[in-house]
Design an enzyme around this catalytic site. Structure first.
Site, mmCIF file in Angstrom:
data_model
loop_
_atom_site.group_PDB
_atom_site.id
_atom_site.type_symbol
_atom_site.label_atom_id
_atom_site.label_comp_id
_atom_site.label_asym_id
_atom_site.label_seq_id
_atom_site.Cartn_x
_atom_site.Cartn_y
_atom_site.Cartn_z
ATOM 1 N N SER A 14 0.808 -1.219 0.000
ATOM 2 C CA SER A 14 0.000 0.000 0.000
ATOM 3 C C SER A 14 0.844 1.273 0.000
ATOM 4 C CB SER A 14 -0.929 -0.004 1.219
ATOM 5 O OG SER A 14 -1.808 -1.107 1.173
ATOM 6 N N THR A 41 1.078 -6.969 2.078
ATOM 7 C CA THR A 41 0.466 -7.750 3.145
ATOM 8 C C THR A 41 -1.019 -7.458 3.276
ATOM 9 O OG1 THR A 41 2.527 -7.906 4.407
ATOM 10 C CG2 THR A 41 0.479 -8.189 5.628
ATOM 11 N N CYS A 42 -1.395 -6.194 3.256
ATOM 12 C CA CYS A 42 -2.789 -5.835 3.502
ATOM 13 C C CYS A 42 -3.737 -6.499 2.515
ATOM 14 C CB CYS A 42 -2.952 -4.316 3.440
ATOM 15 S SG CYS A 42 -4.664 -3.790 3.680
ATOM 16 N N CYS A 47 -5.066 -7.402 5.916
ATOM 17 C CA CYS A 47 -6.331 -6.747 6.269
ATOM 18 C C CYS A 47 -7.526 -7.211 5.450
ATOM 19 C CB CYS A 47 -6.194 -5.233 6.095
ATOM 20 S SG CYS A 47 -4.606 -4.527 6.518
ATOM 21 N N LYS A 50 -8.420 -11.003 5.808
ATOM 22 C CA LYS A 50 -8.810 -11.173 7.212
ATOM 23 C C LYS A 50 -10.225 -10.658 7.435
ATOM 24 C CE LYS A 50 -8.054 -7.901 9.906
ATOM 25 N NZ LYS A 50 -7.349 -6.810 10.605
ATOM 26 N N TYR A 177 -3.321 -8.037 18.439
ATOM 27 C CA TYR A 177 -4.564 -7.964 17.677
ATOM 28 C C TYR A 177 -4.677 -9.052 16.622
ATOM 29 C CZ TYR A 177 -2.272 -5.652 13.679
ATOM 30 O OH TYR A 177 -1.484 -5.362 12.588
ATOM 31 N N GLU A 181 -7.790 -11.589 16.692
ATOM 32 C CA GLU A 181 -8.674 -11.624 15.521
ATOM 33 C C GLU A 181 -8.805 -13.040 14.972
ATOM 34 O OE1 GLU A 181 -8.139 -7.092 13.735
ATOM 35 O OE2 GLU A 181 -6.812 -8.690 13.038
ATOM 36 N N GLY A 262 4.120 -11.571 16.768
ATOM 37 C CA GLY A 262 4.813 -10.360 16.336
ATOM 38 C C GLY A 262 5.242 -10.413 14.880
ATOM 39 N N HIS A 436 -30.890 8.122 17.405
ATOM 40 C CA HIS A 436 -31.537 7.100 18.230
ATOM 41 C C HIS A 436 -32.442 6.212 17.380
ATOM 42 C CE1 HIS A 436 -33.279 5.390 21.860
ATOM 43 N NE2 HIS A 436 -34.475 5.546 21.299
ATOM 44 N N GLU A 441 -24.895 6.619 20.114
ATOM 45 C CA GLU A 441 -25.466 7.779 20.788
ATOM 46 C C GLU A 441 -24.944 7.911 22.215
ATOM 47 O OE1 GLU A 441 -29.734 7.518 22.073
ATOM 48 O OE2 GLU A 441 -29.641 5.631 20.951
#
Length: 459
Positions: A14, A41-42, A47, A50, A177, A181, A262, A436, A441
């Site tokens: 990217s 990678t993304c 990303c 995934k 993360y 995930e 990592g 609402h 909110e």
């Protein structure tokens, strides 16, 4: 001196693609070398796939609440269908990246490139030597696996996207993360899932209330979370299972073991040290706020710099580099406030300071929190709750951090990131009329602090 190119970009992820495209648009002669696939990678193994897997895994929850809303379902999951559709989408995106570069006039070489001098690059397969006024390293990072016996039996996130079949049981090693995930993904797809982490709590660096809420939510979904556990060895059993032996002597068997322990910068074999580029202890390229290394003609953006391992950051750094170097528009990237999401189940969205960070930076902070069941669960007996947390500086009530756990947290935090980046106050949030009924909110209807933190102590 005349150069073959104004810019050679090594890495087609990217950040590299954005820099190459923009530089070419500004009239630069640009060559981009990528040895694997465009998108990095993304797009290829991060990303995008995934998030597609996340979507797939969440249908299980929807099917479970459907009867309360009058729907009767008979759902069956087919892993092969998901893989094929995922691969088709990734190929489509890769084609778009190629078209964008081609339309911008960037020369693309599908091969590995090495830096052989401050202004020289060699394309390995063809042996072609090219010169460039500037070289941009955008090679990203890759999974880092522990050096333990039998590690070759484990997989990383790279291989998780290409499993021939889902295992009946899996152990995901790690607490960041990526680990959280993938544990959520596998559990949602029906795999008996264990998350093993060497620390005392998952999601190190996140707000403590967020960490606790995610731990609770994952456990409610049947994920077994083992903390303070250190895998020491893997071995294949006669039945074909993988036995994990931990440092405490405990042993468990799984169909697969995934390590999300990592990532490290992709710098090996690029020739950077030979030309004098300064690398940090973790291998990342040291750069200034203009993404320039200590070798003036060599720059770096994205994960390879170790600044923030997030795709939007790499894109912003690539754009800033092109603006500065090829459009006479000096631009830097502010890394101090970065909204981010964890697509676990429950989902996390966060921007700004954690309560701990804020209490260290200021003598007194106010904390506003709301916990409640998401509306979709109110017709069911599902116990999961949402959490919205606002942290402000006492006195002027400047919003220092926003943290959300629950459905749509990632979408909400993108919008919350705007006022936080602008320096909004609690009063700015308060005078915004609520939408609402929504979970979001709560961010504009929090009245009194749940608690204060004075001189580092909760009150």
């Amino acid at each position: 001196m005349a150069f073959d190119y104004d810019l050679v970009v090594i890495g087609g992820g990217s950040g590299g693609v954005r820099a190459a495209r923009m530089a070419a648009t500004y009239g630069a002669r640009v060559l981009l070398a990528e040895e694997y696939r465009l998108g990095g990678t993304c797009v290829i193994r991060g990303c995008v796939p995934k998030k597609l897997f996340v979507y797939a895994s969440r249908f299980k929850d929807m099917f479970e609440v459907a009867p309360a809303y009058g729907w009767q379902t008979d759902a069956r999951f087919d892993w092969r269908t998901l893989l094929e559709n995922k691969d088709r989408e990734i190929a489509r995106l890769e084609g778009i990246y190629g078209s964008l570069l081609d339309n911008a006039g960037v020369t693309v070489k599908a091969e590995r490139a090495l830096v052989t001098g401050p202004n020289a690059v060699r394309l390995v397969s063809s042996g072609e030597e090219v010169s460039a006024e500037r070289i941009l390293i955008a090679t990203g990072g890759r999974p880092s696996l522990p050096e333990i016996e039998g590690i070759e039996l484990g997989i990383s996130s790279n291989e998780a996207f290409h499993l021939e079949e889902l295992p009946e049981a899996i152990c995901v090693v790690g607490g960041g993360y990526i680990a959280v995930e993938f544990a959520s993904i596998f559990a949602g797809l029906g795999v008996k899932t264990t998350l093993a982490y060497r620390g005392e709590q998952i999601l190190r660096g996140f707000d403590q209330d967020i960490r606790e809420m995610v731990t609770e939510g994952m456990a409610q979904r049947g994920i077994e979370i083992k903390l303070n556990l250190h895998p020491a060895a893997l071995r294949k059993t006669p039945s074909g299972a993988i036995e994990v032996t931990c440092e405490d002597g405990s042993r468990s068997e799984y169909g697969a073991v995934m390590f999300a322990t990592g990532r490290r910068p992709n710098v090996e074999g690029l020739g950077l040290q030979a030309v004098g580029v300064d690398l940090a202890l973790d291998g990342s390229i040291r750069v200034n706020d203009r993404s320039q290394s200590n070798v003036p003609s060599i720059y770096a953006v994205g994960d390879v710099t170790g600044r923030a391992q997030l795709t939007p950051v790499a894109i912003r750094e690539g754009a800033a580099f092109a603006e500065t170097e090829f459009n006479s528009n000096p631009t830097t990237v502010d890394h101090s406030i970065i909204p981010t999401a964890v697509f676990s189940e429950p989902e996390v969205g966060t921007v700004g300071m954690t309560e701990e960070e804020a209490s260290k930076a200021y003598d007194e902070v106010n904390v506003y929190m709301s916990r409640f069941r998401p509306m979709i669960n109110t017709l069911t007996d599902r116990p999961e709750k949402m959490l919205l947390k606002l942290i402000t500086r006492a006195g002027d009530e400047k919003v220092l951090g926003v943290h959300i756990v629950g459905p749509g947290a990632g979408e909400m935090i993108q919008l919350a990131g705007i006022p936080v980046t602008m320096g909004a106050t609690k009063a700015d949030f308060d005078r915004t009329i609520a939408v609402h009924p929504t979970a979001a909110e709560e961010l504009v209807t929090l009245k009194q602090p749940t608690h204060k933190v004075v001189n580092g102590l909760r009150q």
